[in-house]
Design an enzyme around this catalytic site. Structure first.
Site, short mmCIF file in Angstrom:
data_model
loop_
_atom_site.label_atom_id
_atom_site.label_comp_id
_atom_site.label_asym_id
_atom_site.label_seq_id
_atom_site.Cartn_x
_atom_site.Cartn_y
_atom_site.Cartn_z
CE LYS A 140 44.98 54.41 25.18
NZ LYS A 140 45.70 55.38 25.99
CE LYS B 195 43.30 58.25 33.76
NZ LYS B 195 44.24 57.94 32.68
CE LYS C 84 44.13 50.32 31.20
NZ LYS C 84 45.16 51.26 31.07
P1 TYM Z 1 47.30 56.35 33.08
O1 TYM Z 1 46.85 57.76 33.21
O2 TYM Z 1 46.56 55.45 32.16
O3 TYM Z 1 47.33 55.67 34.50
C1 TYM Z 1 47.95 56.28 35.62
C2 TYM Z 1 48.56 55.20 36.49
O4 TYM Z 1 47.55 54.29 36.91
C3 TYM Z 1 47.92 52.94 36.56
N1 TYM Z 1 46.70 52.20 36.21
C4 TYM Z 1 46.35 51.04 36.75
N2 TYM Z 1 46.94 50.26 37.69
C5 TYM Z 1 46.30 49.12 38.03
N3 TYM Z 1 45.12 48.72 37.48
C6 TYM Z 1 44.50 49.46 36.55
N4 TYM Z 1 43.34 49.08 36.04
C7 TYM Z 1 45.12 50.68 36.14
N5 TYM Z 1 44.78 51.64 35.25
C8 TYM Z 1 45.77 52.56 35.30
C9 TYM Z 1 48.82 53.10 35.35
O5 TYM Z 1 49.63 51.97 35.17
C10 TYM Z 1 49.58 54.34 35.71
O6 TYM Z 1 50.65 54.04 36.57
N6 TYM Z 1 51.28 56.65 30.06
C11 TYM Z 1 50.82 56.78 31.43
C12 TYM Z 1 51.05 58.15 32.00
C13 TYM Z 1 52.47 58.62 31.90
C14 TYM Z 1 53.52 58.23 32.75
C15 TYM Z 1 54.66 58.95 32.29
C16 TYM Z 1 53.62 57.35 33.82
C17 TYM Z 1 52.94 59.50 30.99
N7 TYM Z 1 54.28 59.71 31.23
C18 TYM Z 1 55.91 58.81 32.89
C19 TYM Z 1 54.87 57.19 34.44
C20 TYM Z 1 56.00 57.92 33.96
C21 TYM Z 1 49.32 56.53 31.47
O7 TYM Z 1 48.66 56.58 30.48
O8 TYM Z 1 48.85 56.33 32.73
#
Ligand code: TYM
Length: 332
Positions: A112, A200, A197
């Site tokens: 990032k 979003k 990957k």
């Molecule tokens: P985020 O918002 O990017 O994604 C949410 C969840 O979706 C999963 N994910 C994917 N899984 C498979 N293939 C993909 N292309 C893909 N893109 C996203 C992510 O692995 C995630 O599980 N930092 C985290 C949010 C967060 C969080 C937490 C998660 C903040 N605090 C505490 C668990 C526990 C994030 O940016 O997820």
């Protein structure tokens, strides 16, 4: 009883990656077998340049999509991170346990920084400290398990390290959580760039399936997915990532192994057609339910309000205990 915590960041419209990697499991499995908390982690959406109105809109949309996916507010806690002060309170203590070096080693931070710099943006300090806040999200609730996609595994590993270090230095305060990954589709790839990957907040959207994409749009994106020039359909993730990605998506929709599915196809056309159809059918009930929920924002607000109250009550004692353990004088 096992406790589960996970979250999604409102930085863009939710994608098929979010659903297959995380949200679907929360709804179909996790909430039924454990005491579960699922959070719209809005504070995390402020680590890159953002538009306040958009973050607000996406936070509400993420919450209704989580409910539309089947999260049952009677059986689990759905809430917004910024409604519960304990996350930010605990994050600071974890910054005092973490090191600068371990934060800088995080892959997402490195990626990032490059993205911010190439867009001519400055790098926010919160981007560096983000994993401490994520660790606080998890540790505040004493979560045993954290169901995420593969891209978040490194952050959960760091959370374990911070929990162990805190416990060792200041006395046992935190549960040391473990990551759980889906067996397939742990990393859904971008349909236009299958070496990266499906994320979003990417600029180019042609390779990203959003949960609210119309069926015709989904079909077009899958049909135009990048594959390769080899003939025949085989499941070879490292040599043929585009085809492997389609097979994994189809596998995740049908429950059949990617390798077994590959045997059913001899052309990319048929594989793409079936994958598009499977994704459209998978998302159809979610989209219908989301439309119903959007017409009733009062319901979603009520769920979030109750969820925040439950979450606060769970987090408060652990965070207070951490404040005492680390040496802060309790208020009288
Ligand atoms: P985020 O918002 O990017 O994604 C949410 C969840 O979706 C999963 N994910 C994917 N899984 C498979 N293939 C993909 N292309 C893909 N893109 C996203 C992510 O692995 C995630 O599980 N930092 C985290 C949010 C967060 C969080 C937490 C998660 C903040 N605090 C505490 C668990 C526990 C994030 O940016 O997820």
């Amino acid at each position: 009883m096992t406790r589960i915590f996970s979250g999604v960041k409102p930085t863009g419209h939710l994608t098929l990656g979010n659903y297959l990697g995380a949200i679907r499991r929360w709804a179909d499995e996790d909430q039924h077998r454990a005491e579960s908390l699922f959070c719209v982690v809005d504070l995390h959406a402020l680590t890159m340049e953002h538009d306040p109105a958009r973050v607000r809109r996406l936070s509400r949309q993420a919450a209704s999509l989580m409910l539309a996916a089947g999260l049952d507010p009677q059986g689990c806690t759905v809430f917004v991170q910024s409604h519960v002060d304990e996350h930010a309170r605990l994050s600071y203590l974890l910054e005092c346990v973490a090191t600068d070096g371990e934060m800088r080693r995080m892959i997402q931070y490195k990626e990032k920084v490059v993205r911010a710099q190439s867009a001519g943006q400055s790098v926010r300090l919160s981007l560096l400290t983000y994993p401490a806040l994520m660790a606080a999200d998890i540790l505040a609730y004493g979560a045993d398990e954290v169901p995420v996609g593969e891209d978040q595994a490194q952050h959960v590993e760091l959370t374990r390290d911070l929990a162990e270090r805190f416990n060792l230095r200041y006395g046992r305060t935190f549960v040391v959580p473990r990551v759980t990954l889906p067996t397939v589709a742990a990393r859904v790839m971008d349909l236009q760039d299958p070496t990266g990957k499906m994320g979003k907040s990417h600029d180019s959207t042609a390779g990203i399936i959003y949960l609210l994409d119309e069926p015709a749009v989904i079909t077009k994106k899958v049909t135009r997915a990048v594959t390769d020039s080899a003939s025949g359909v085989e499941y070879e993730p490292s040599e043929r990532p585009g085809v492997a990605n389609l097979l994994e998506i189809l596998s995740s929709c049908t429950g059949k192994e990617p390798r077994t599915l590959a045997e059913d196809y001899d052309s990319y056309g048929a594989l793409k057609r079936d994958t598009a159809e499977a994704v459209v059918e998978l998302l159809r009930p979610l989209q219908t339910r989301h439309a119903e929920l959007s017409a009733d924002p009062g319901y979603v607000d009520g769920v979030l309000k109750d969820g925040a109250a439950r979450a606060r009550a769970l987090a408060r004692p652990t965070v207070d205990a951490a404040y005492r353990a680390i040496g802060l004088l309790p208020p009288t």
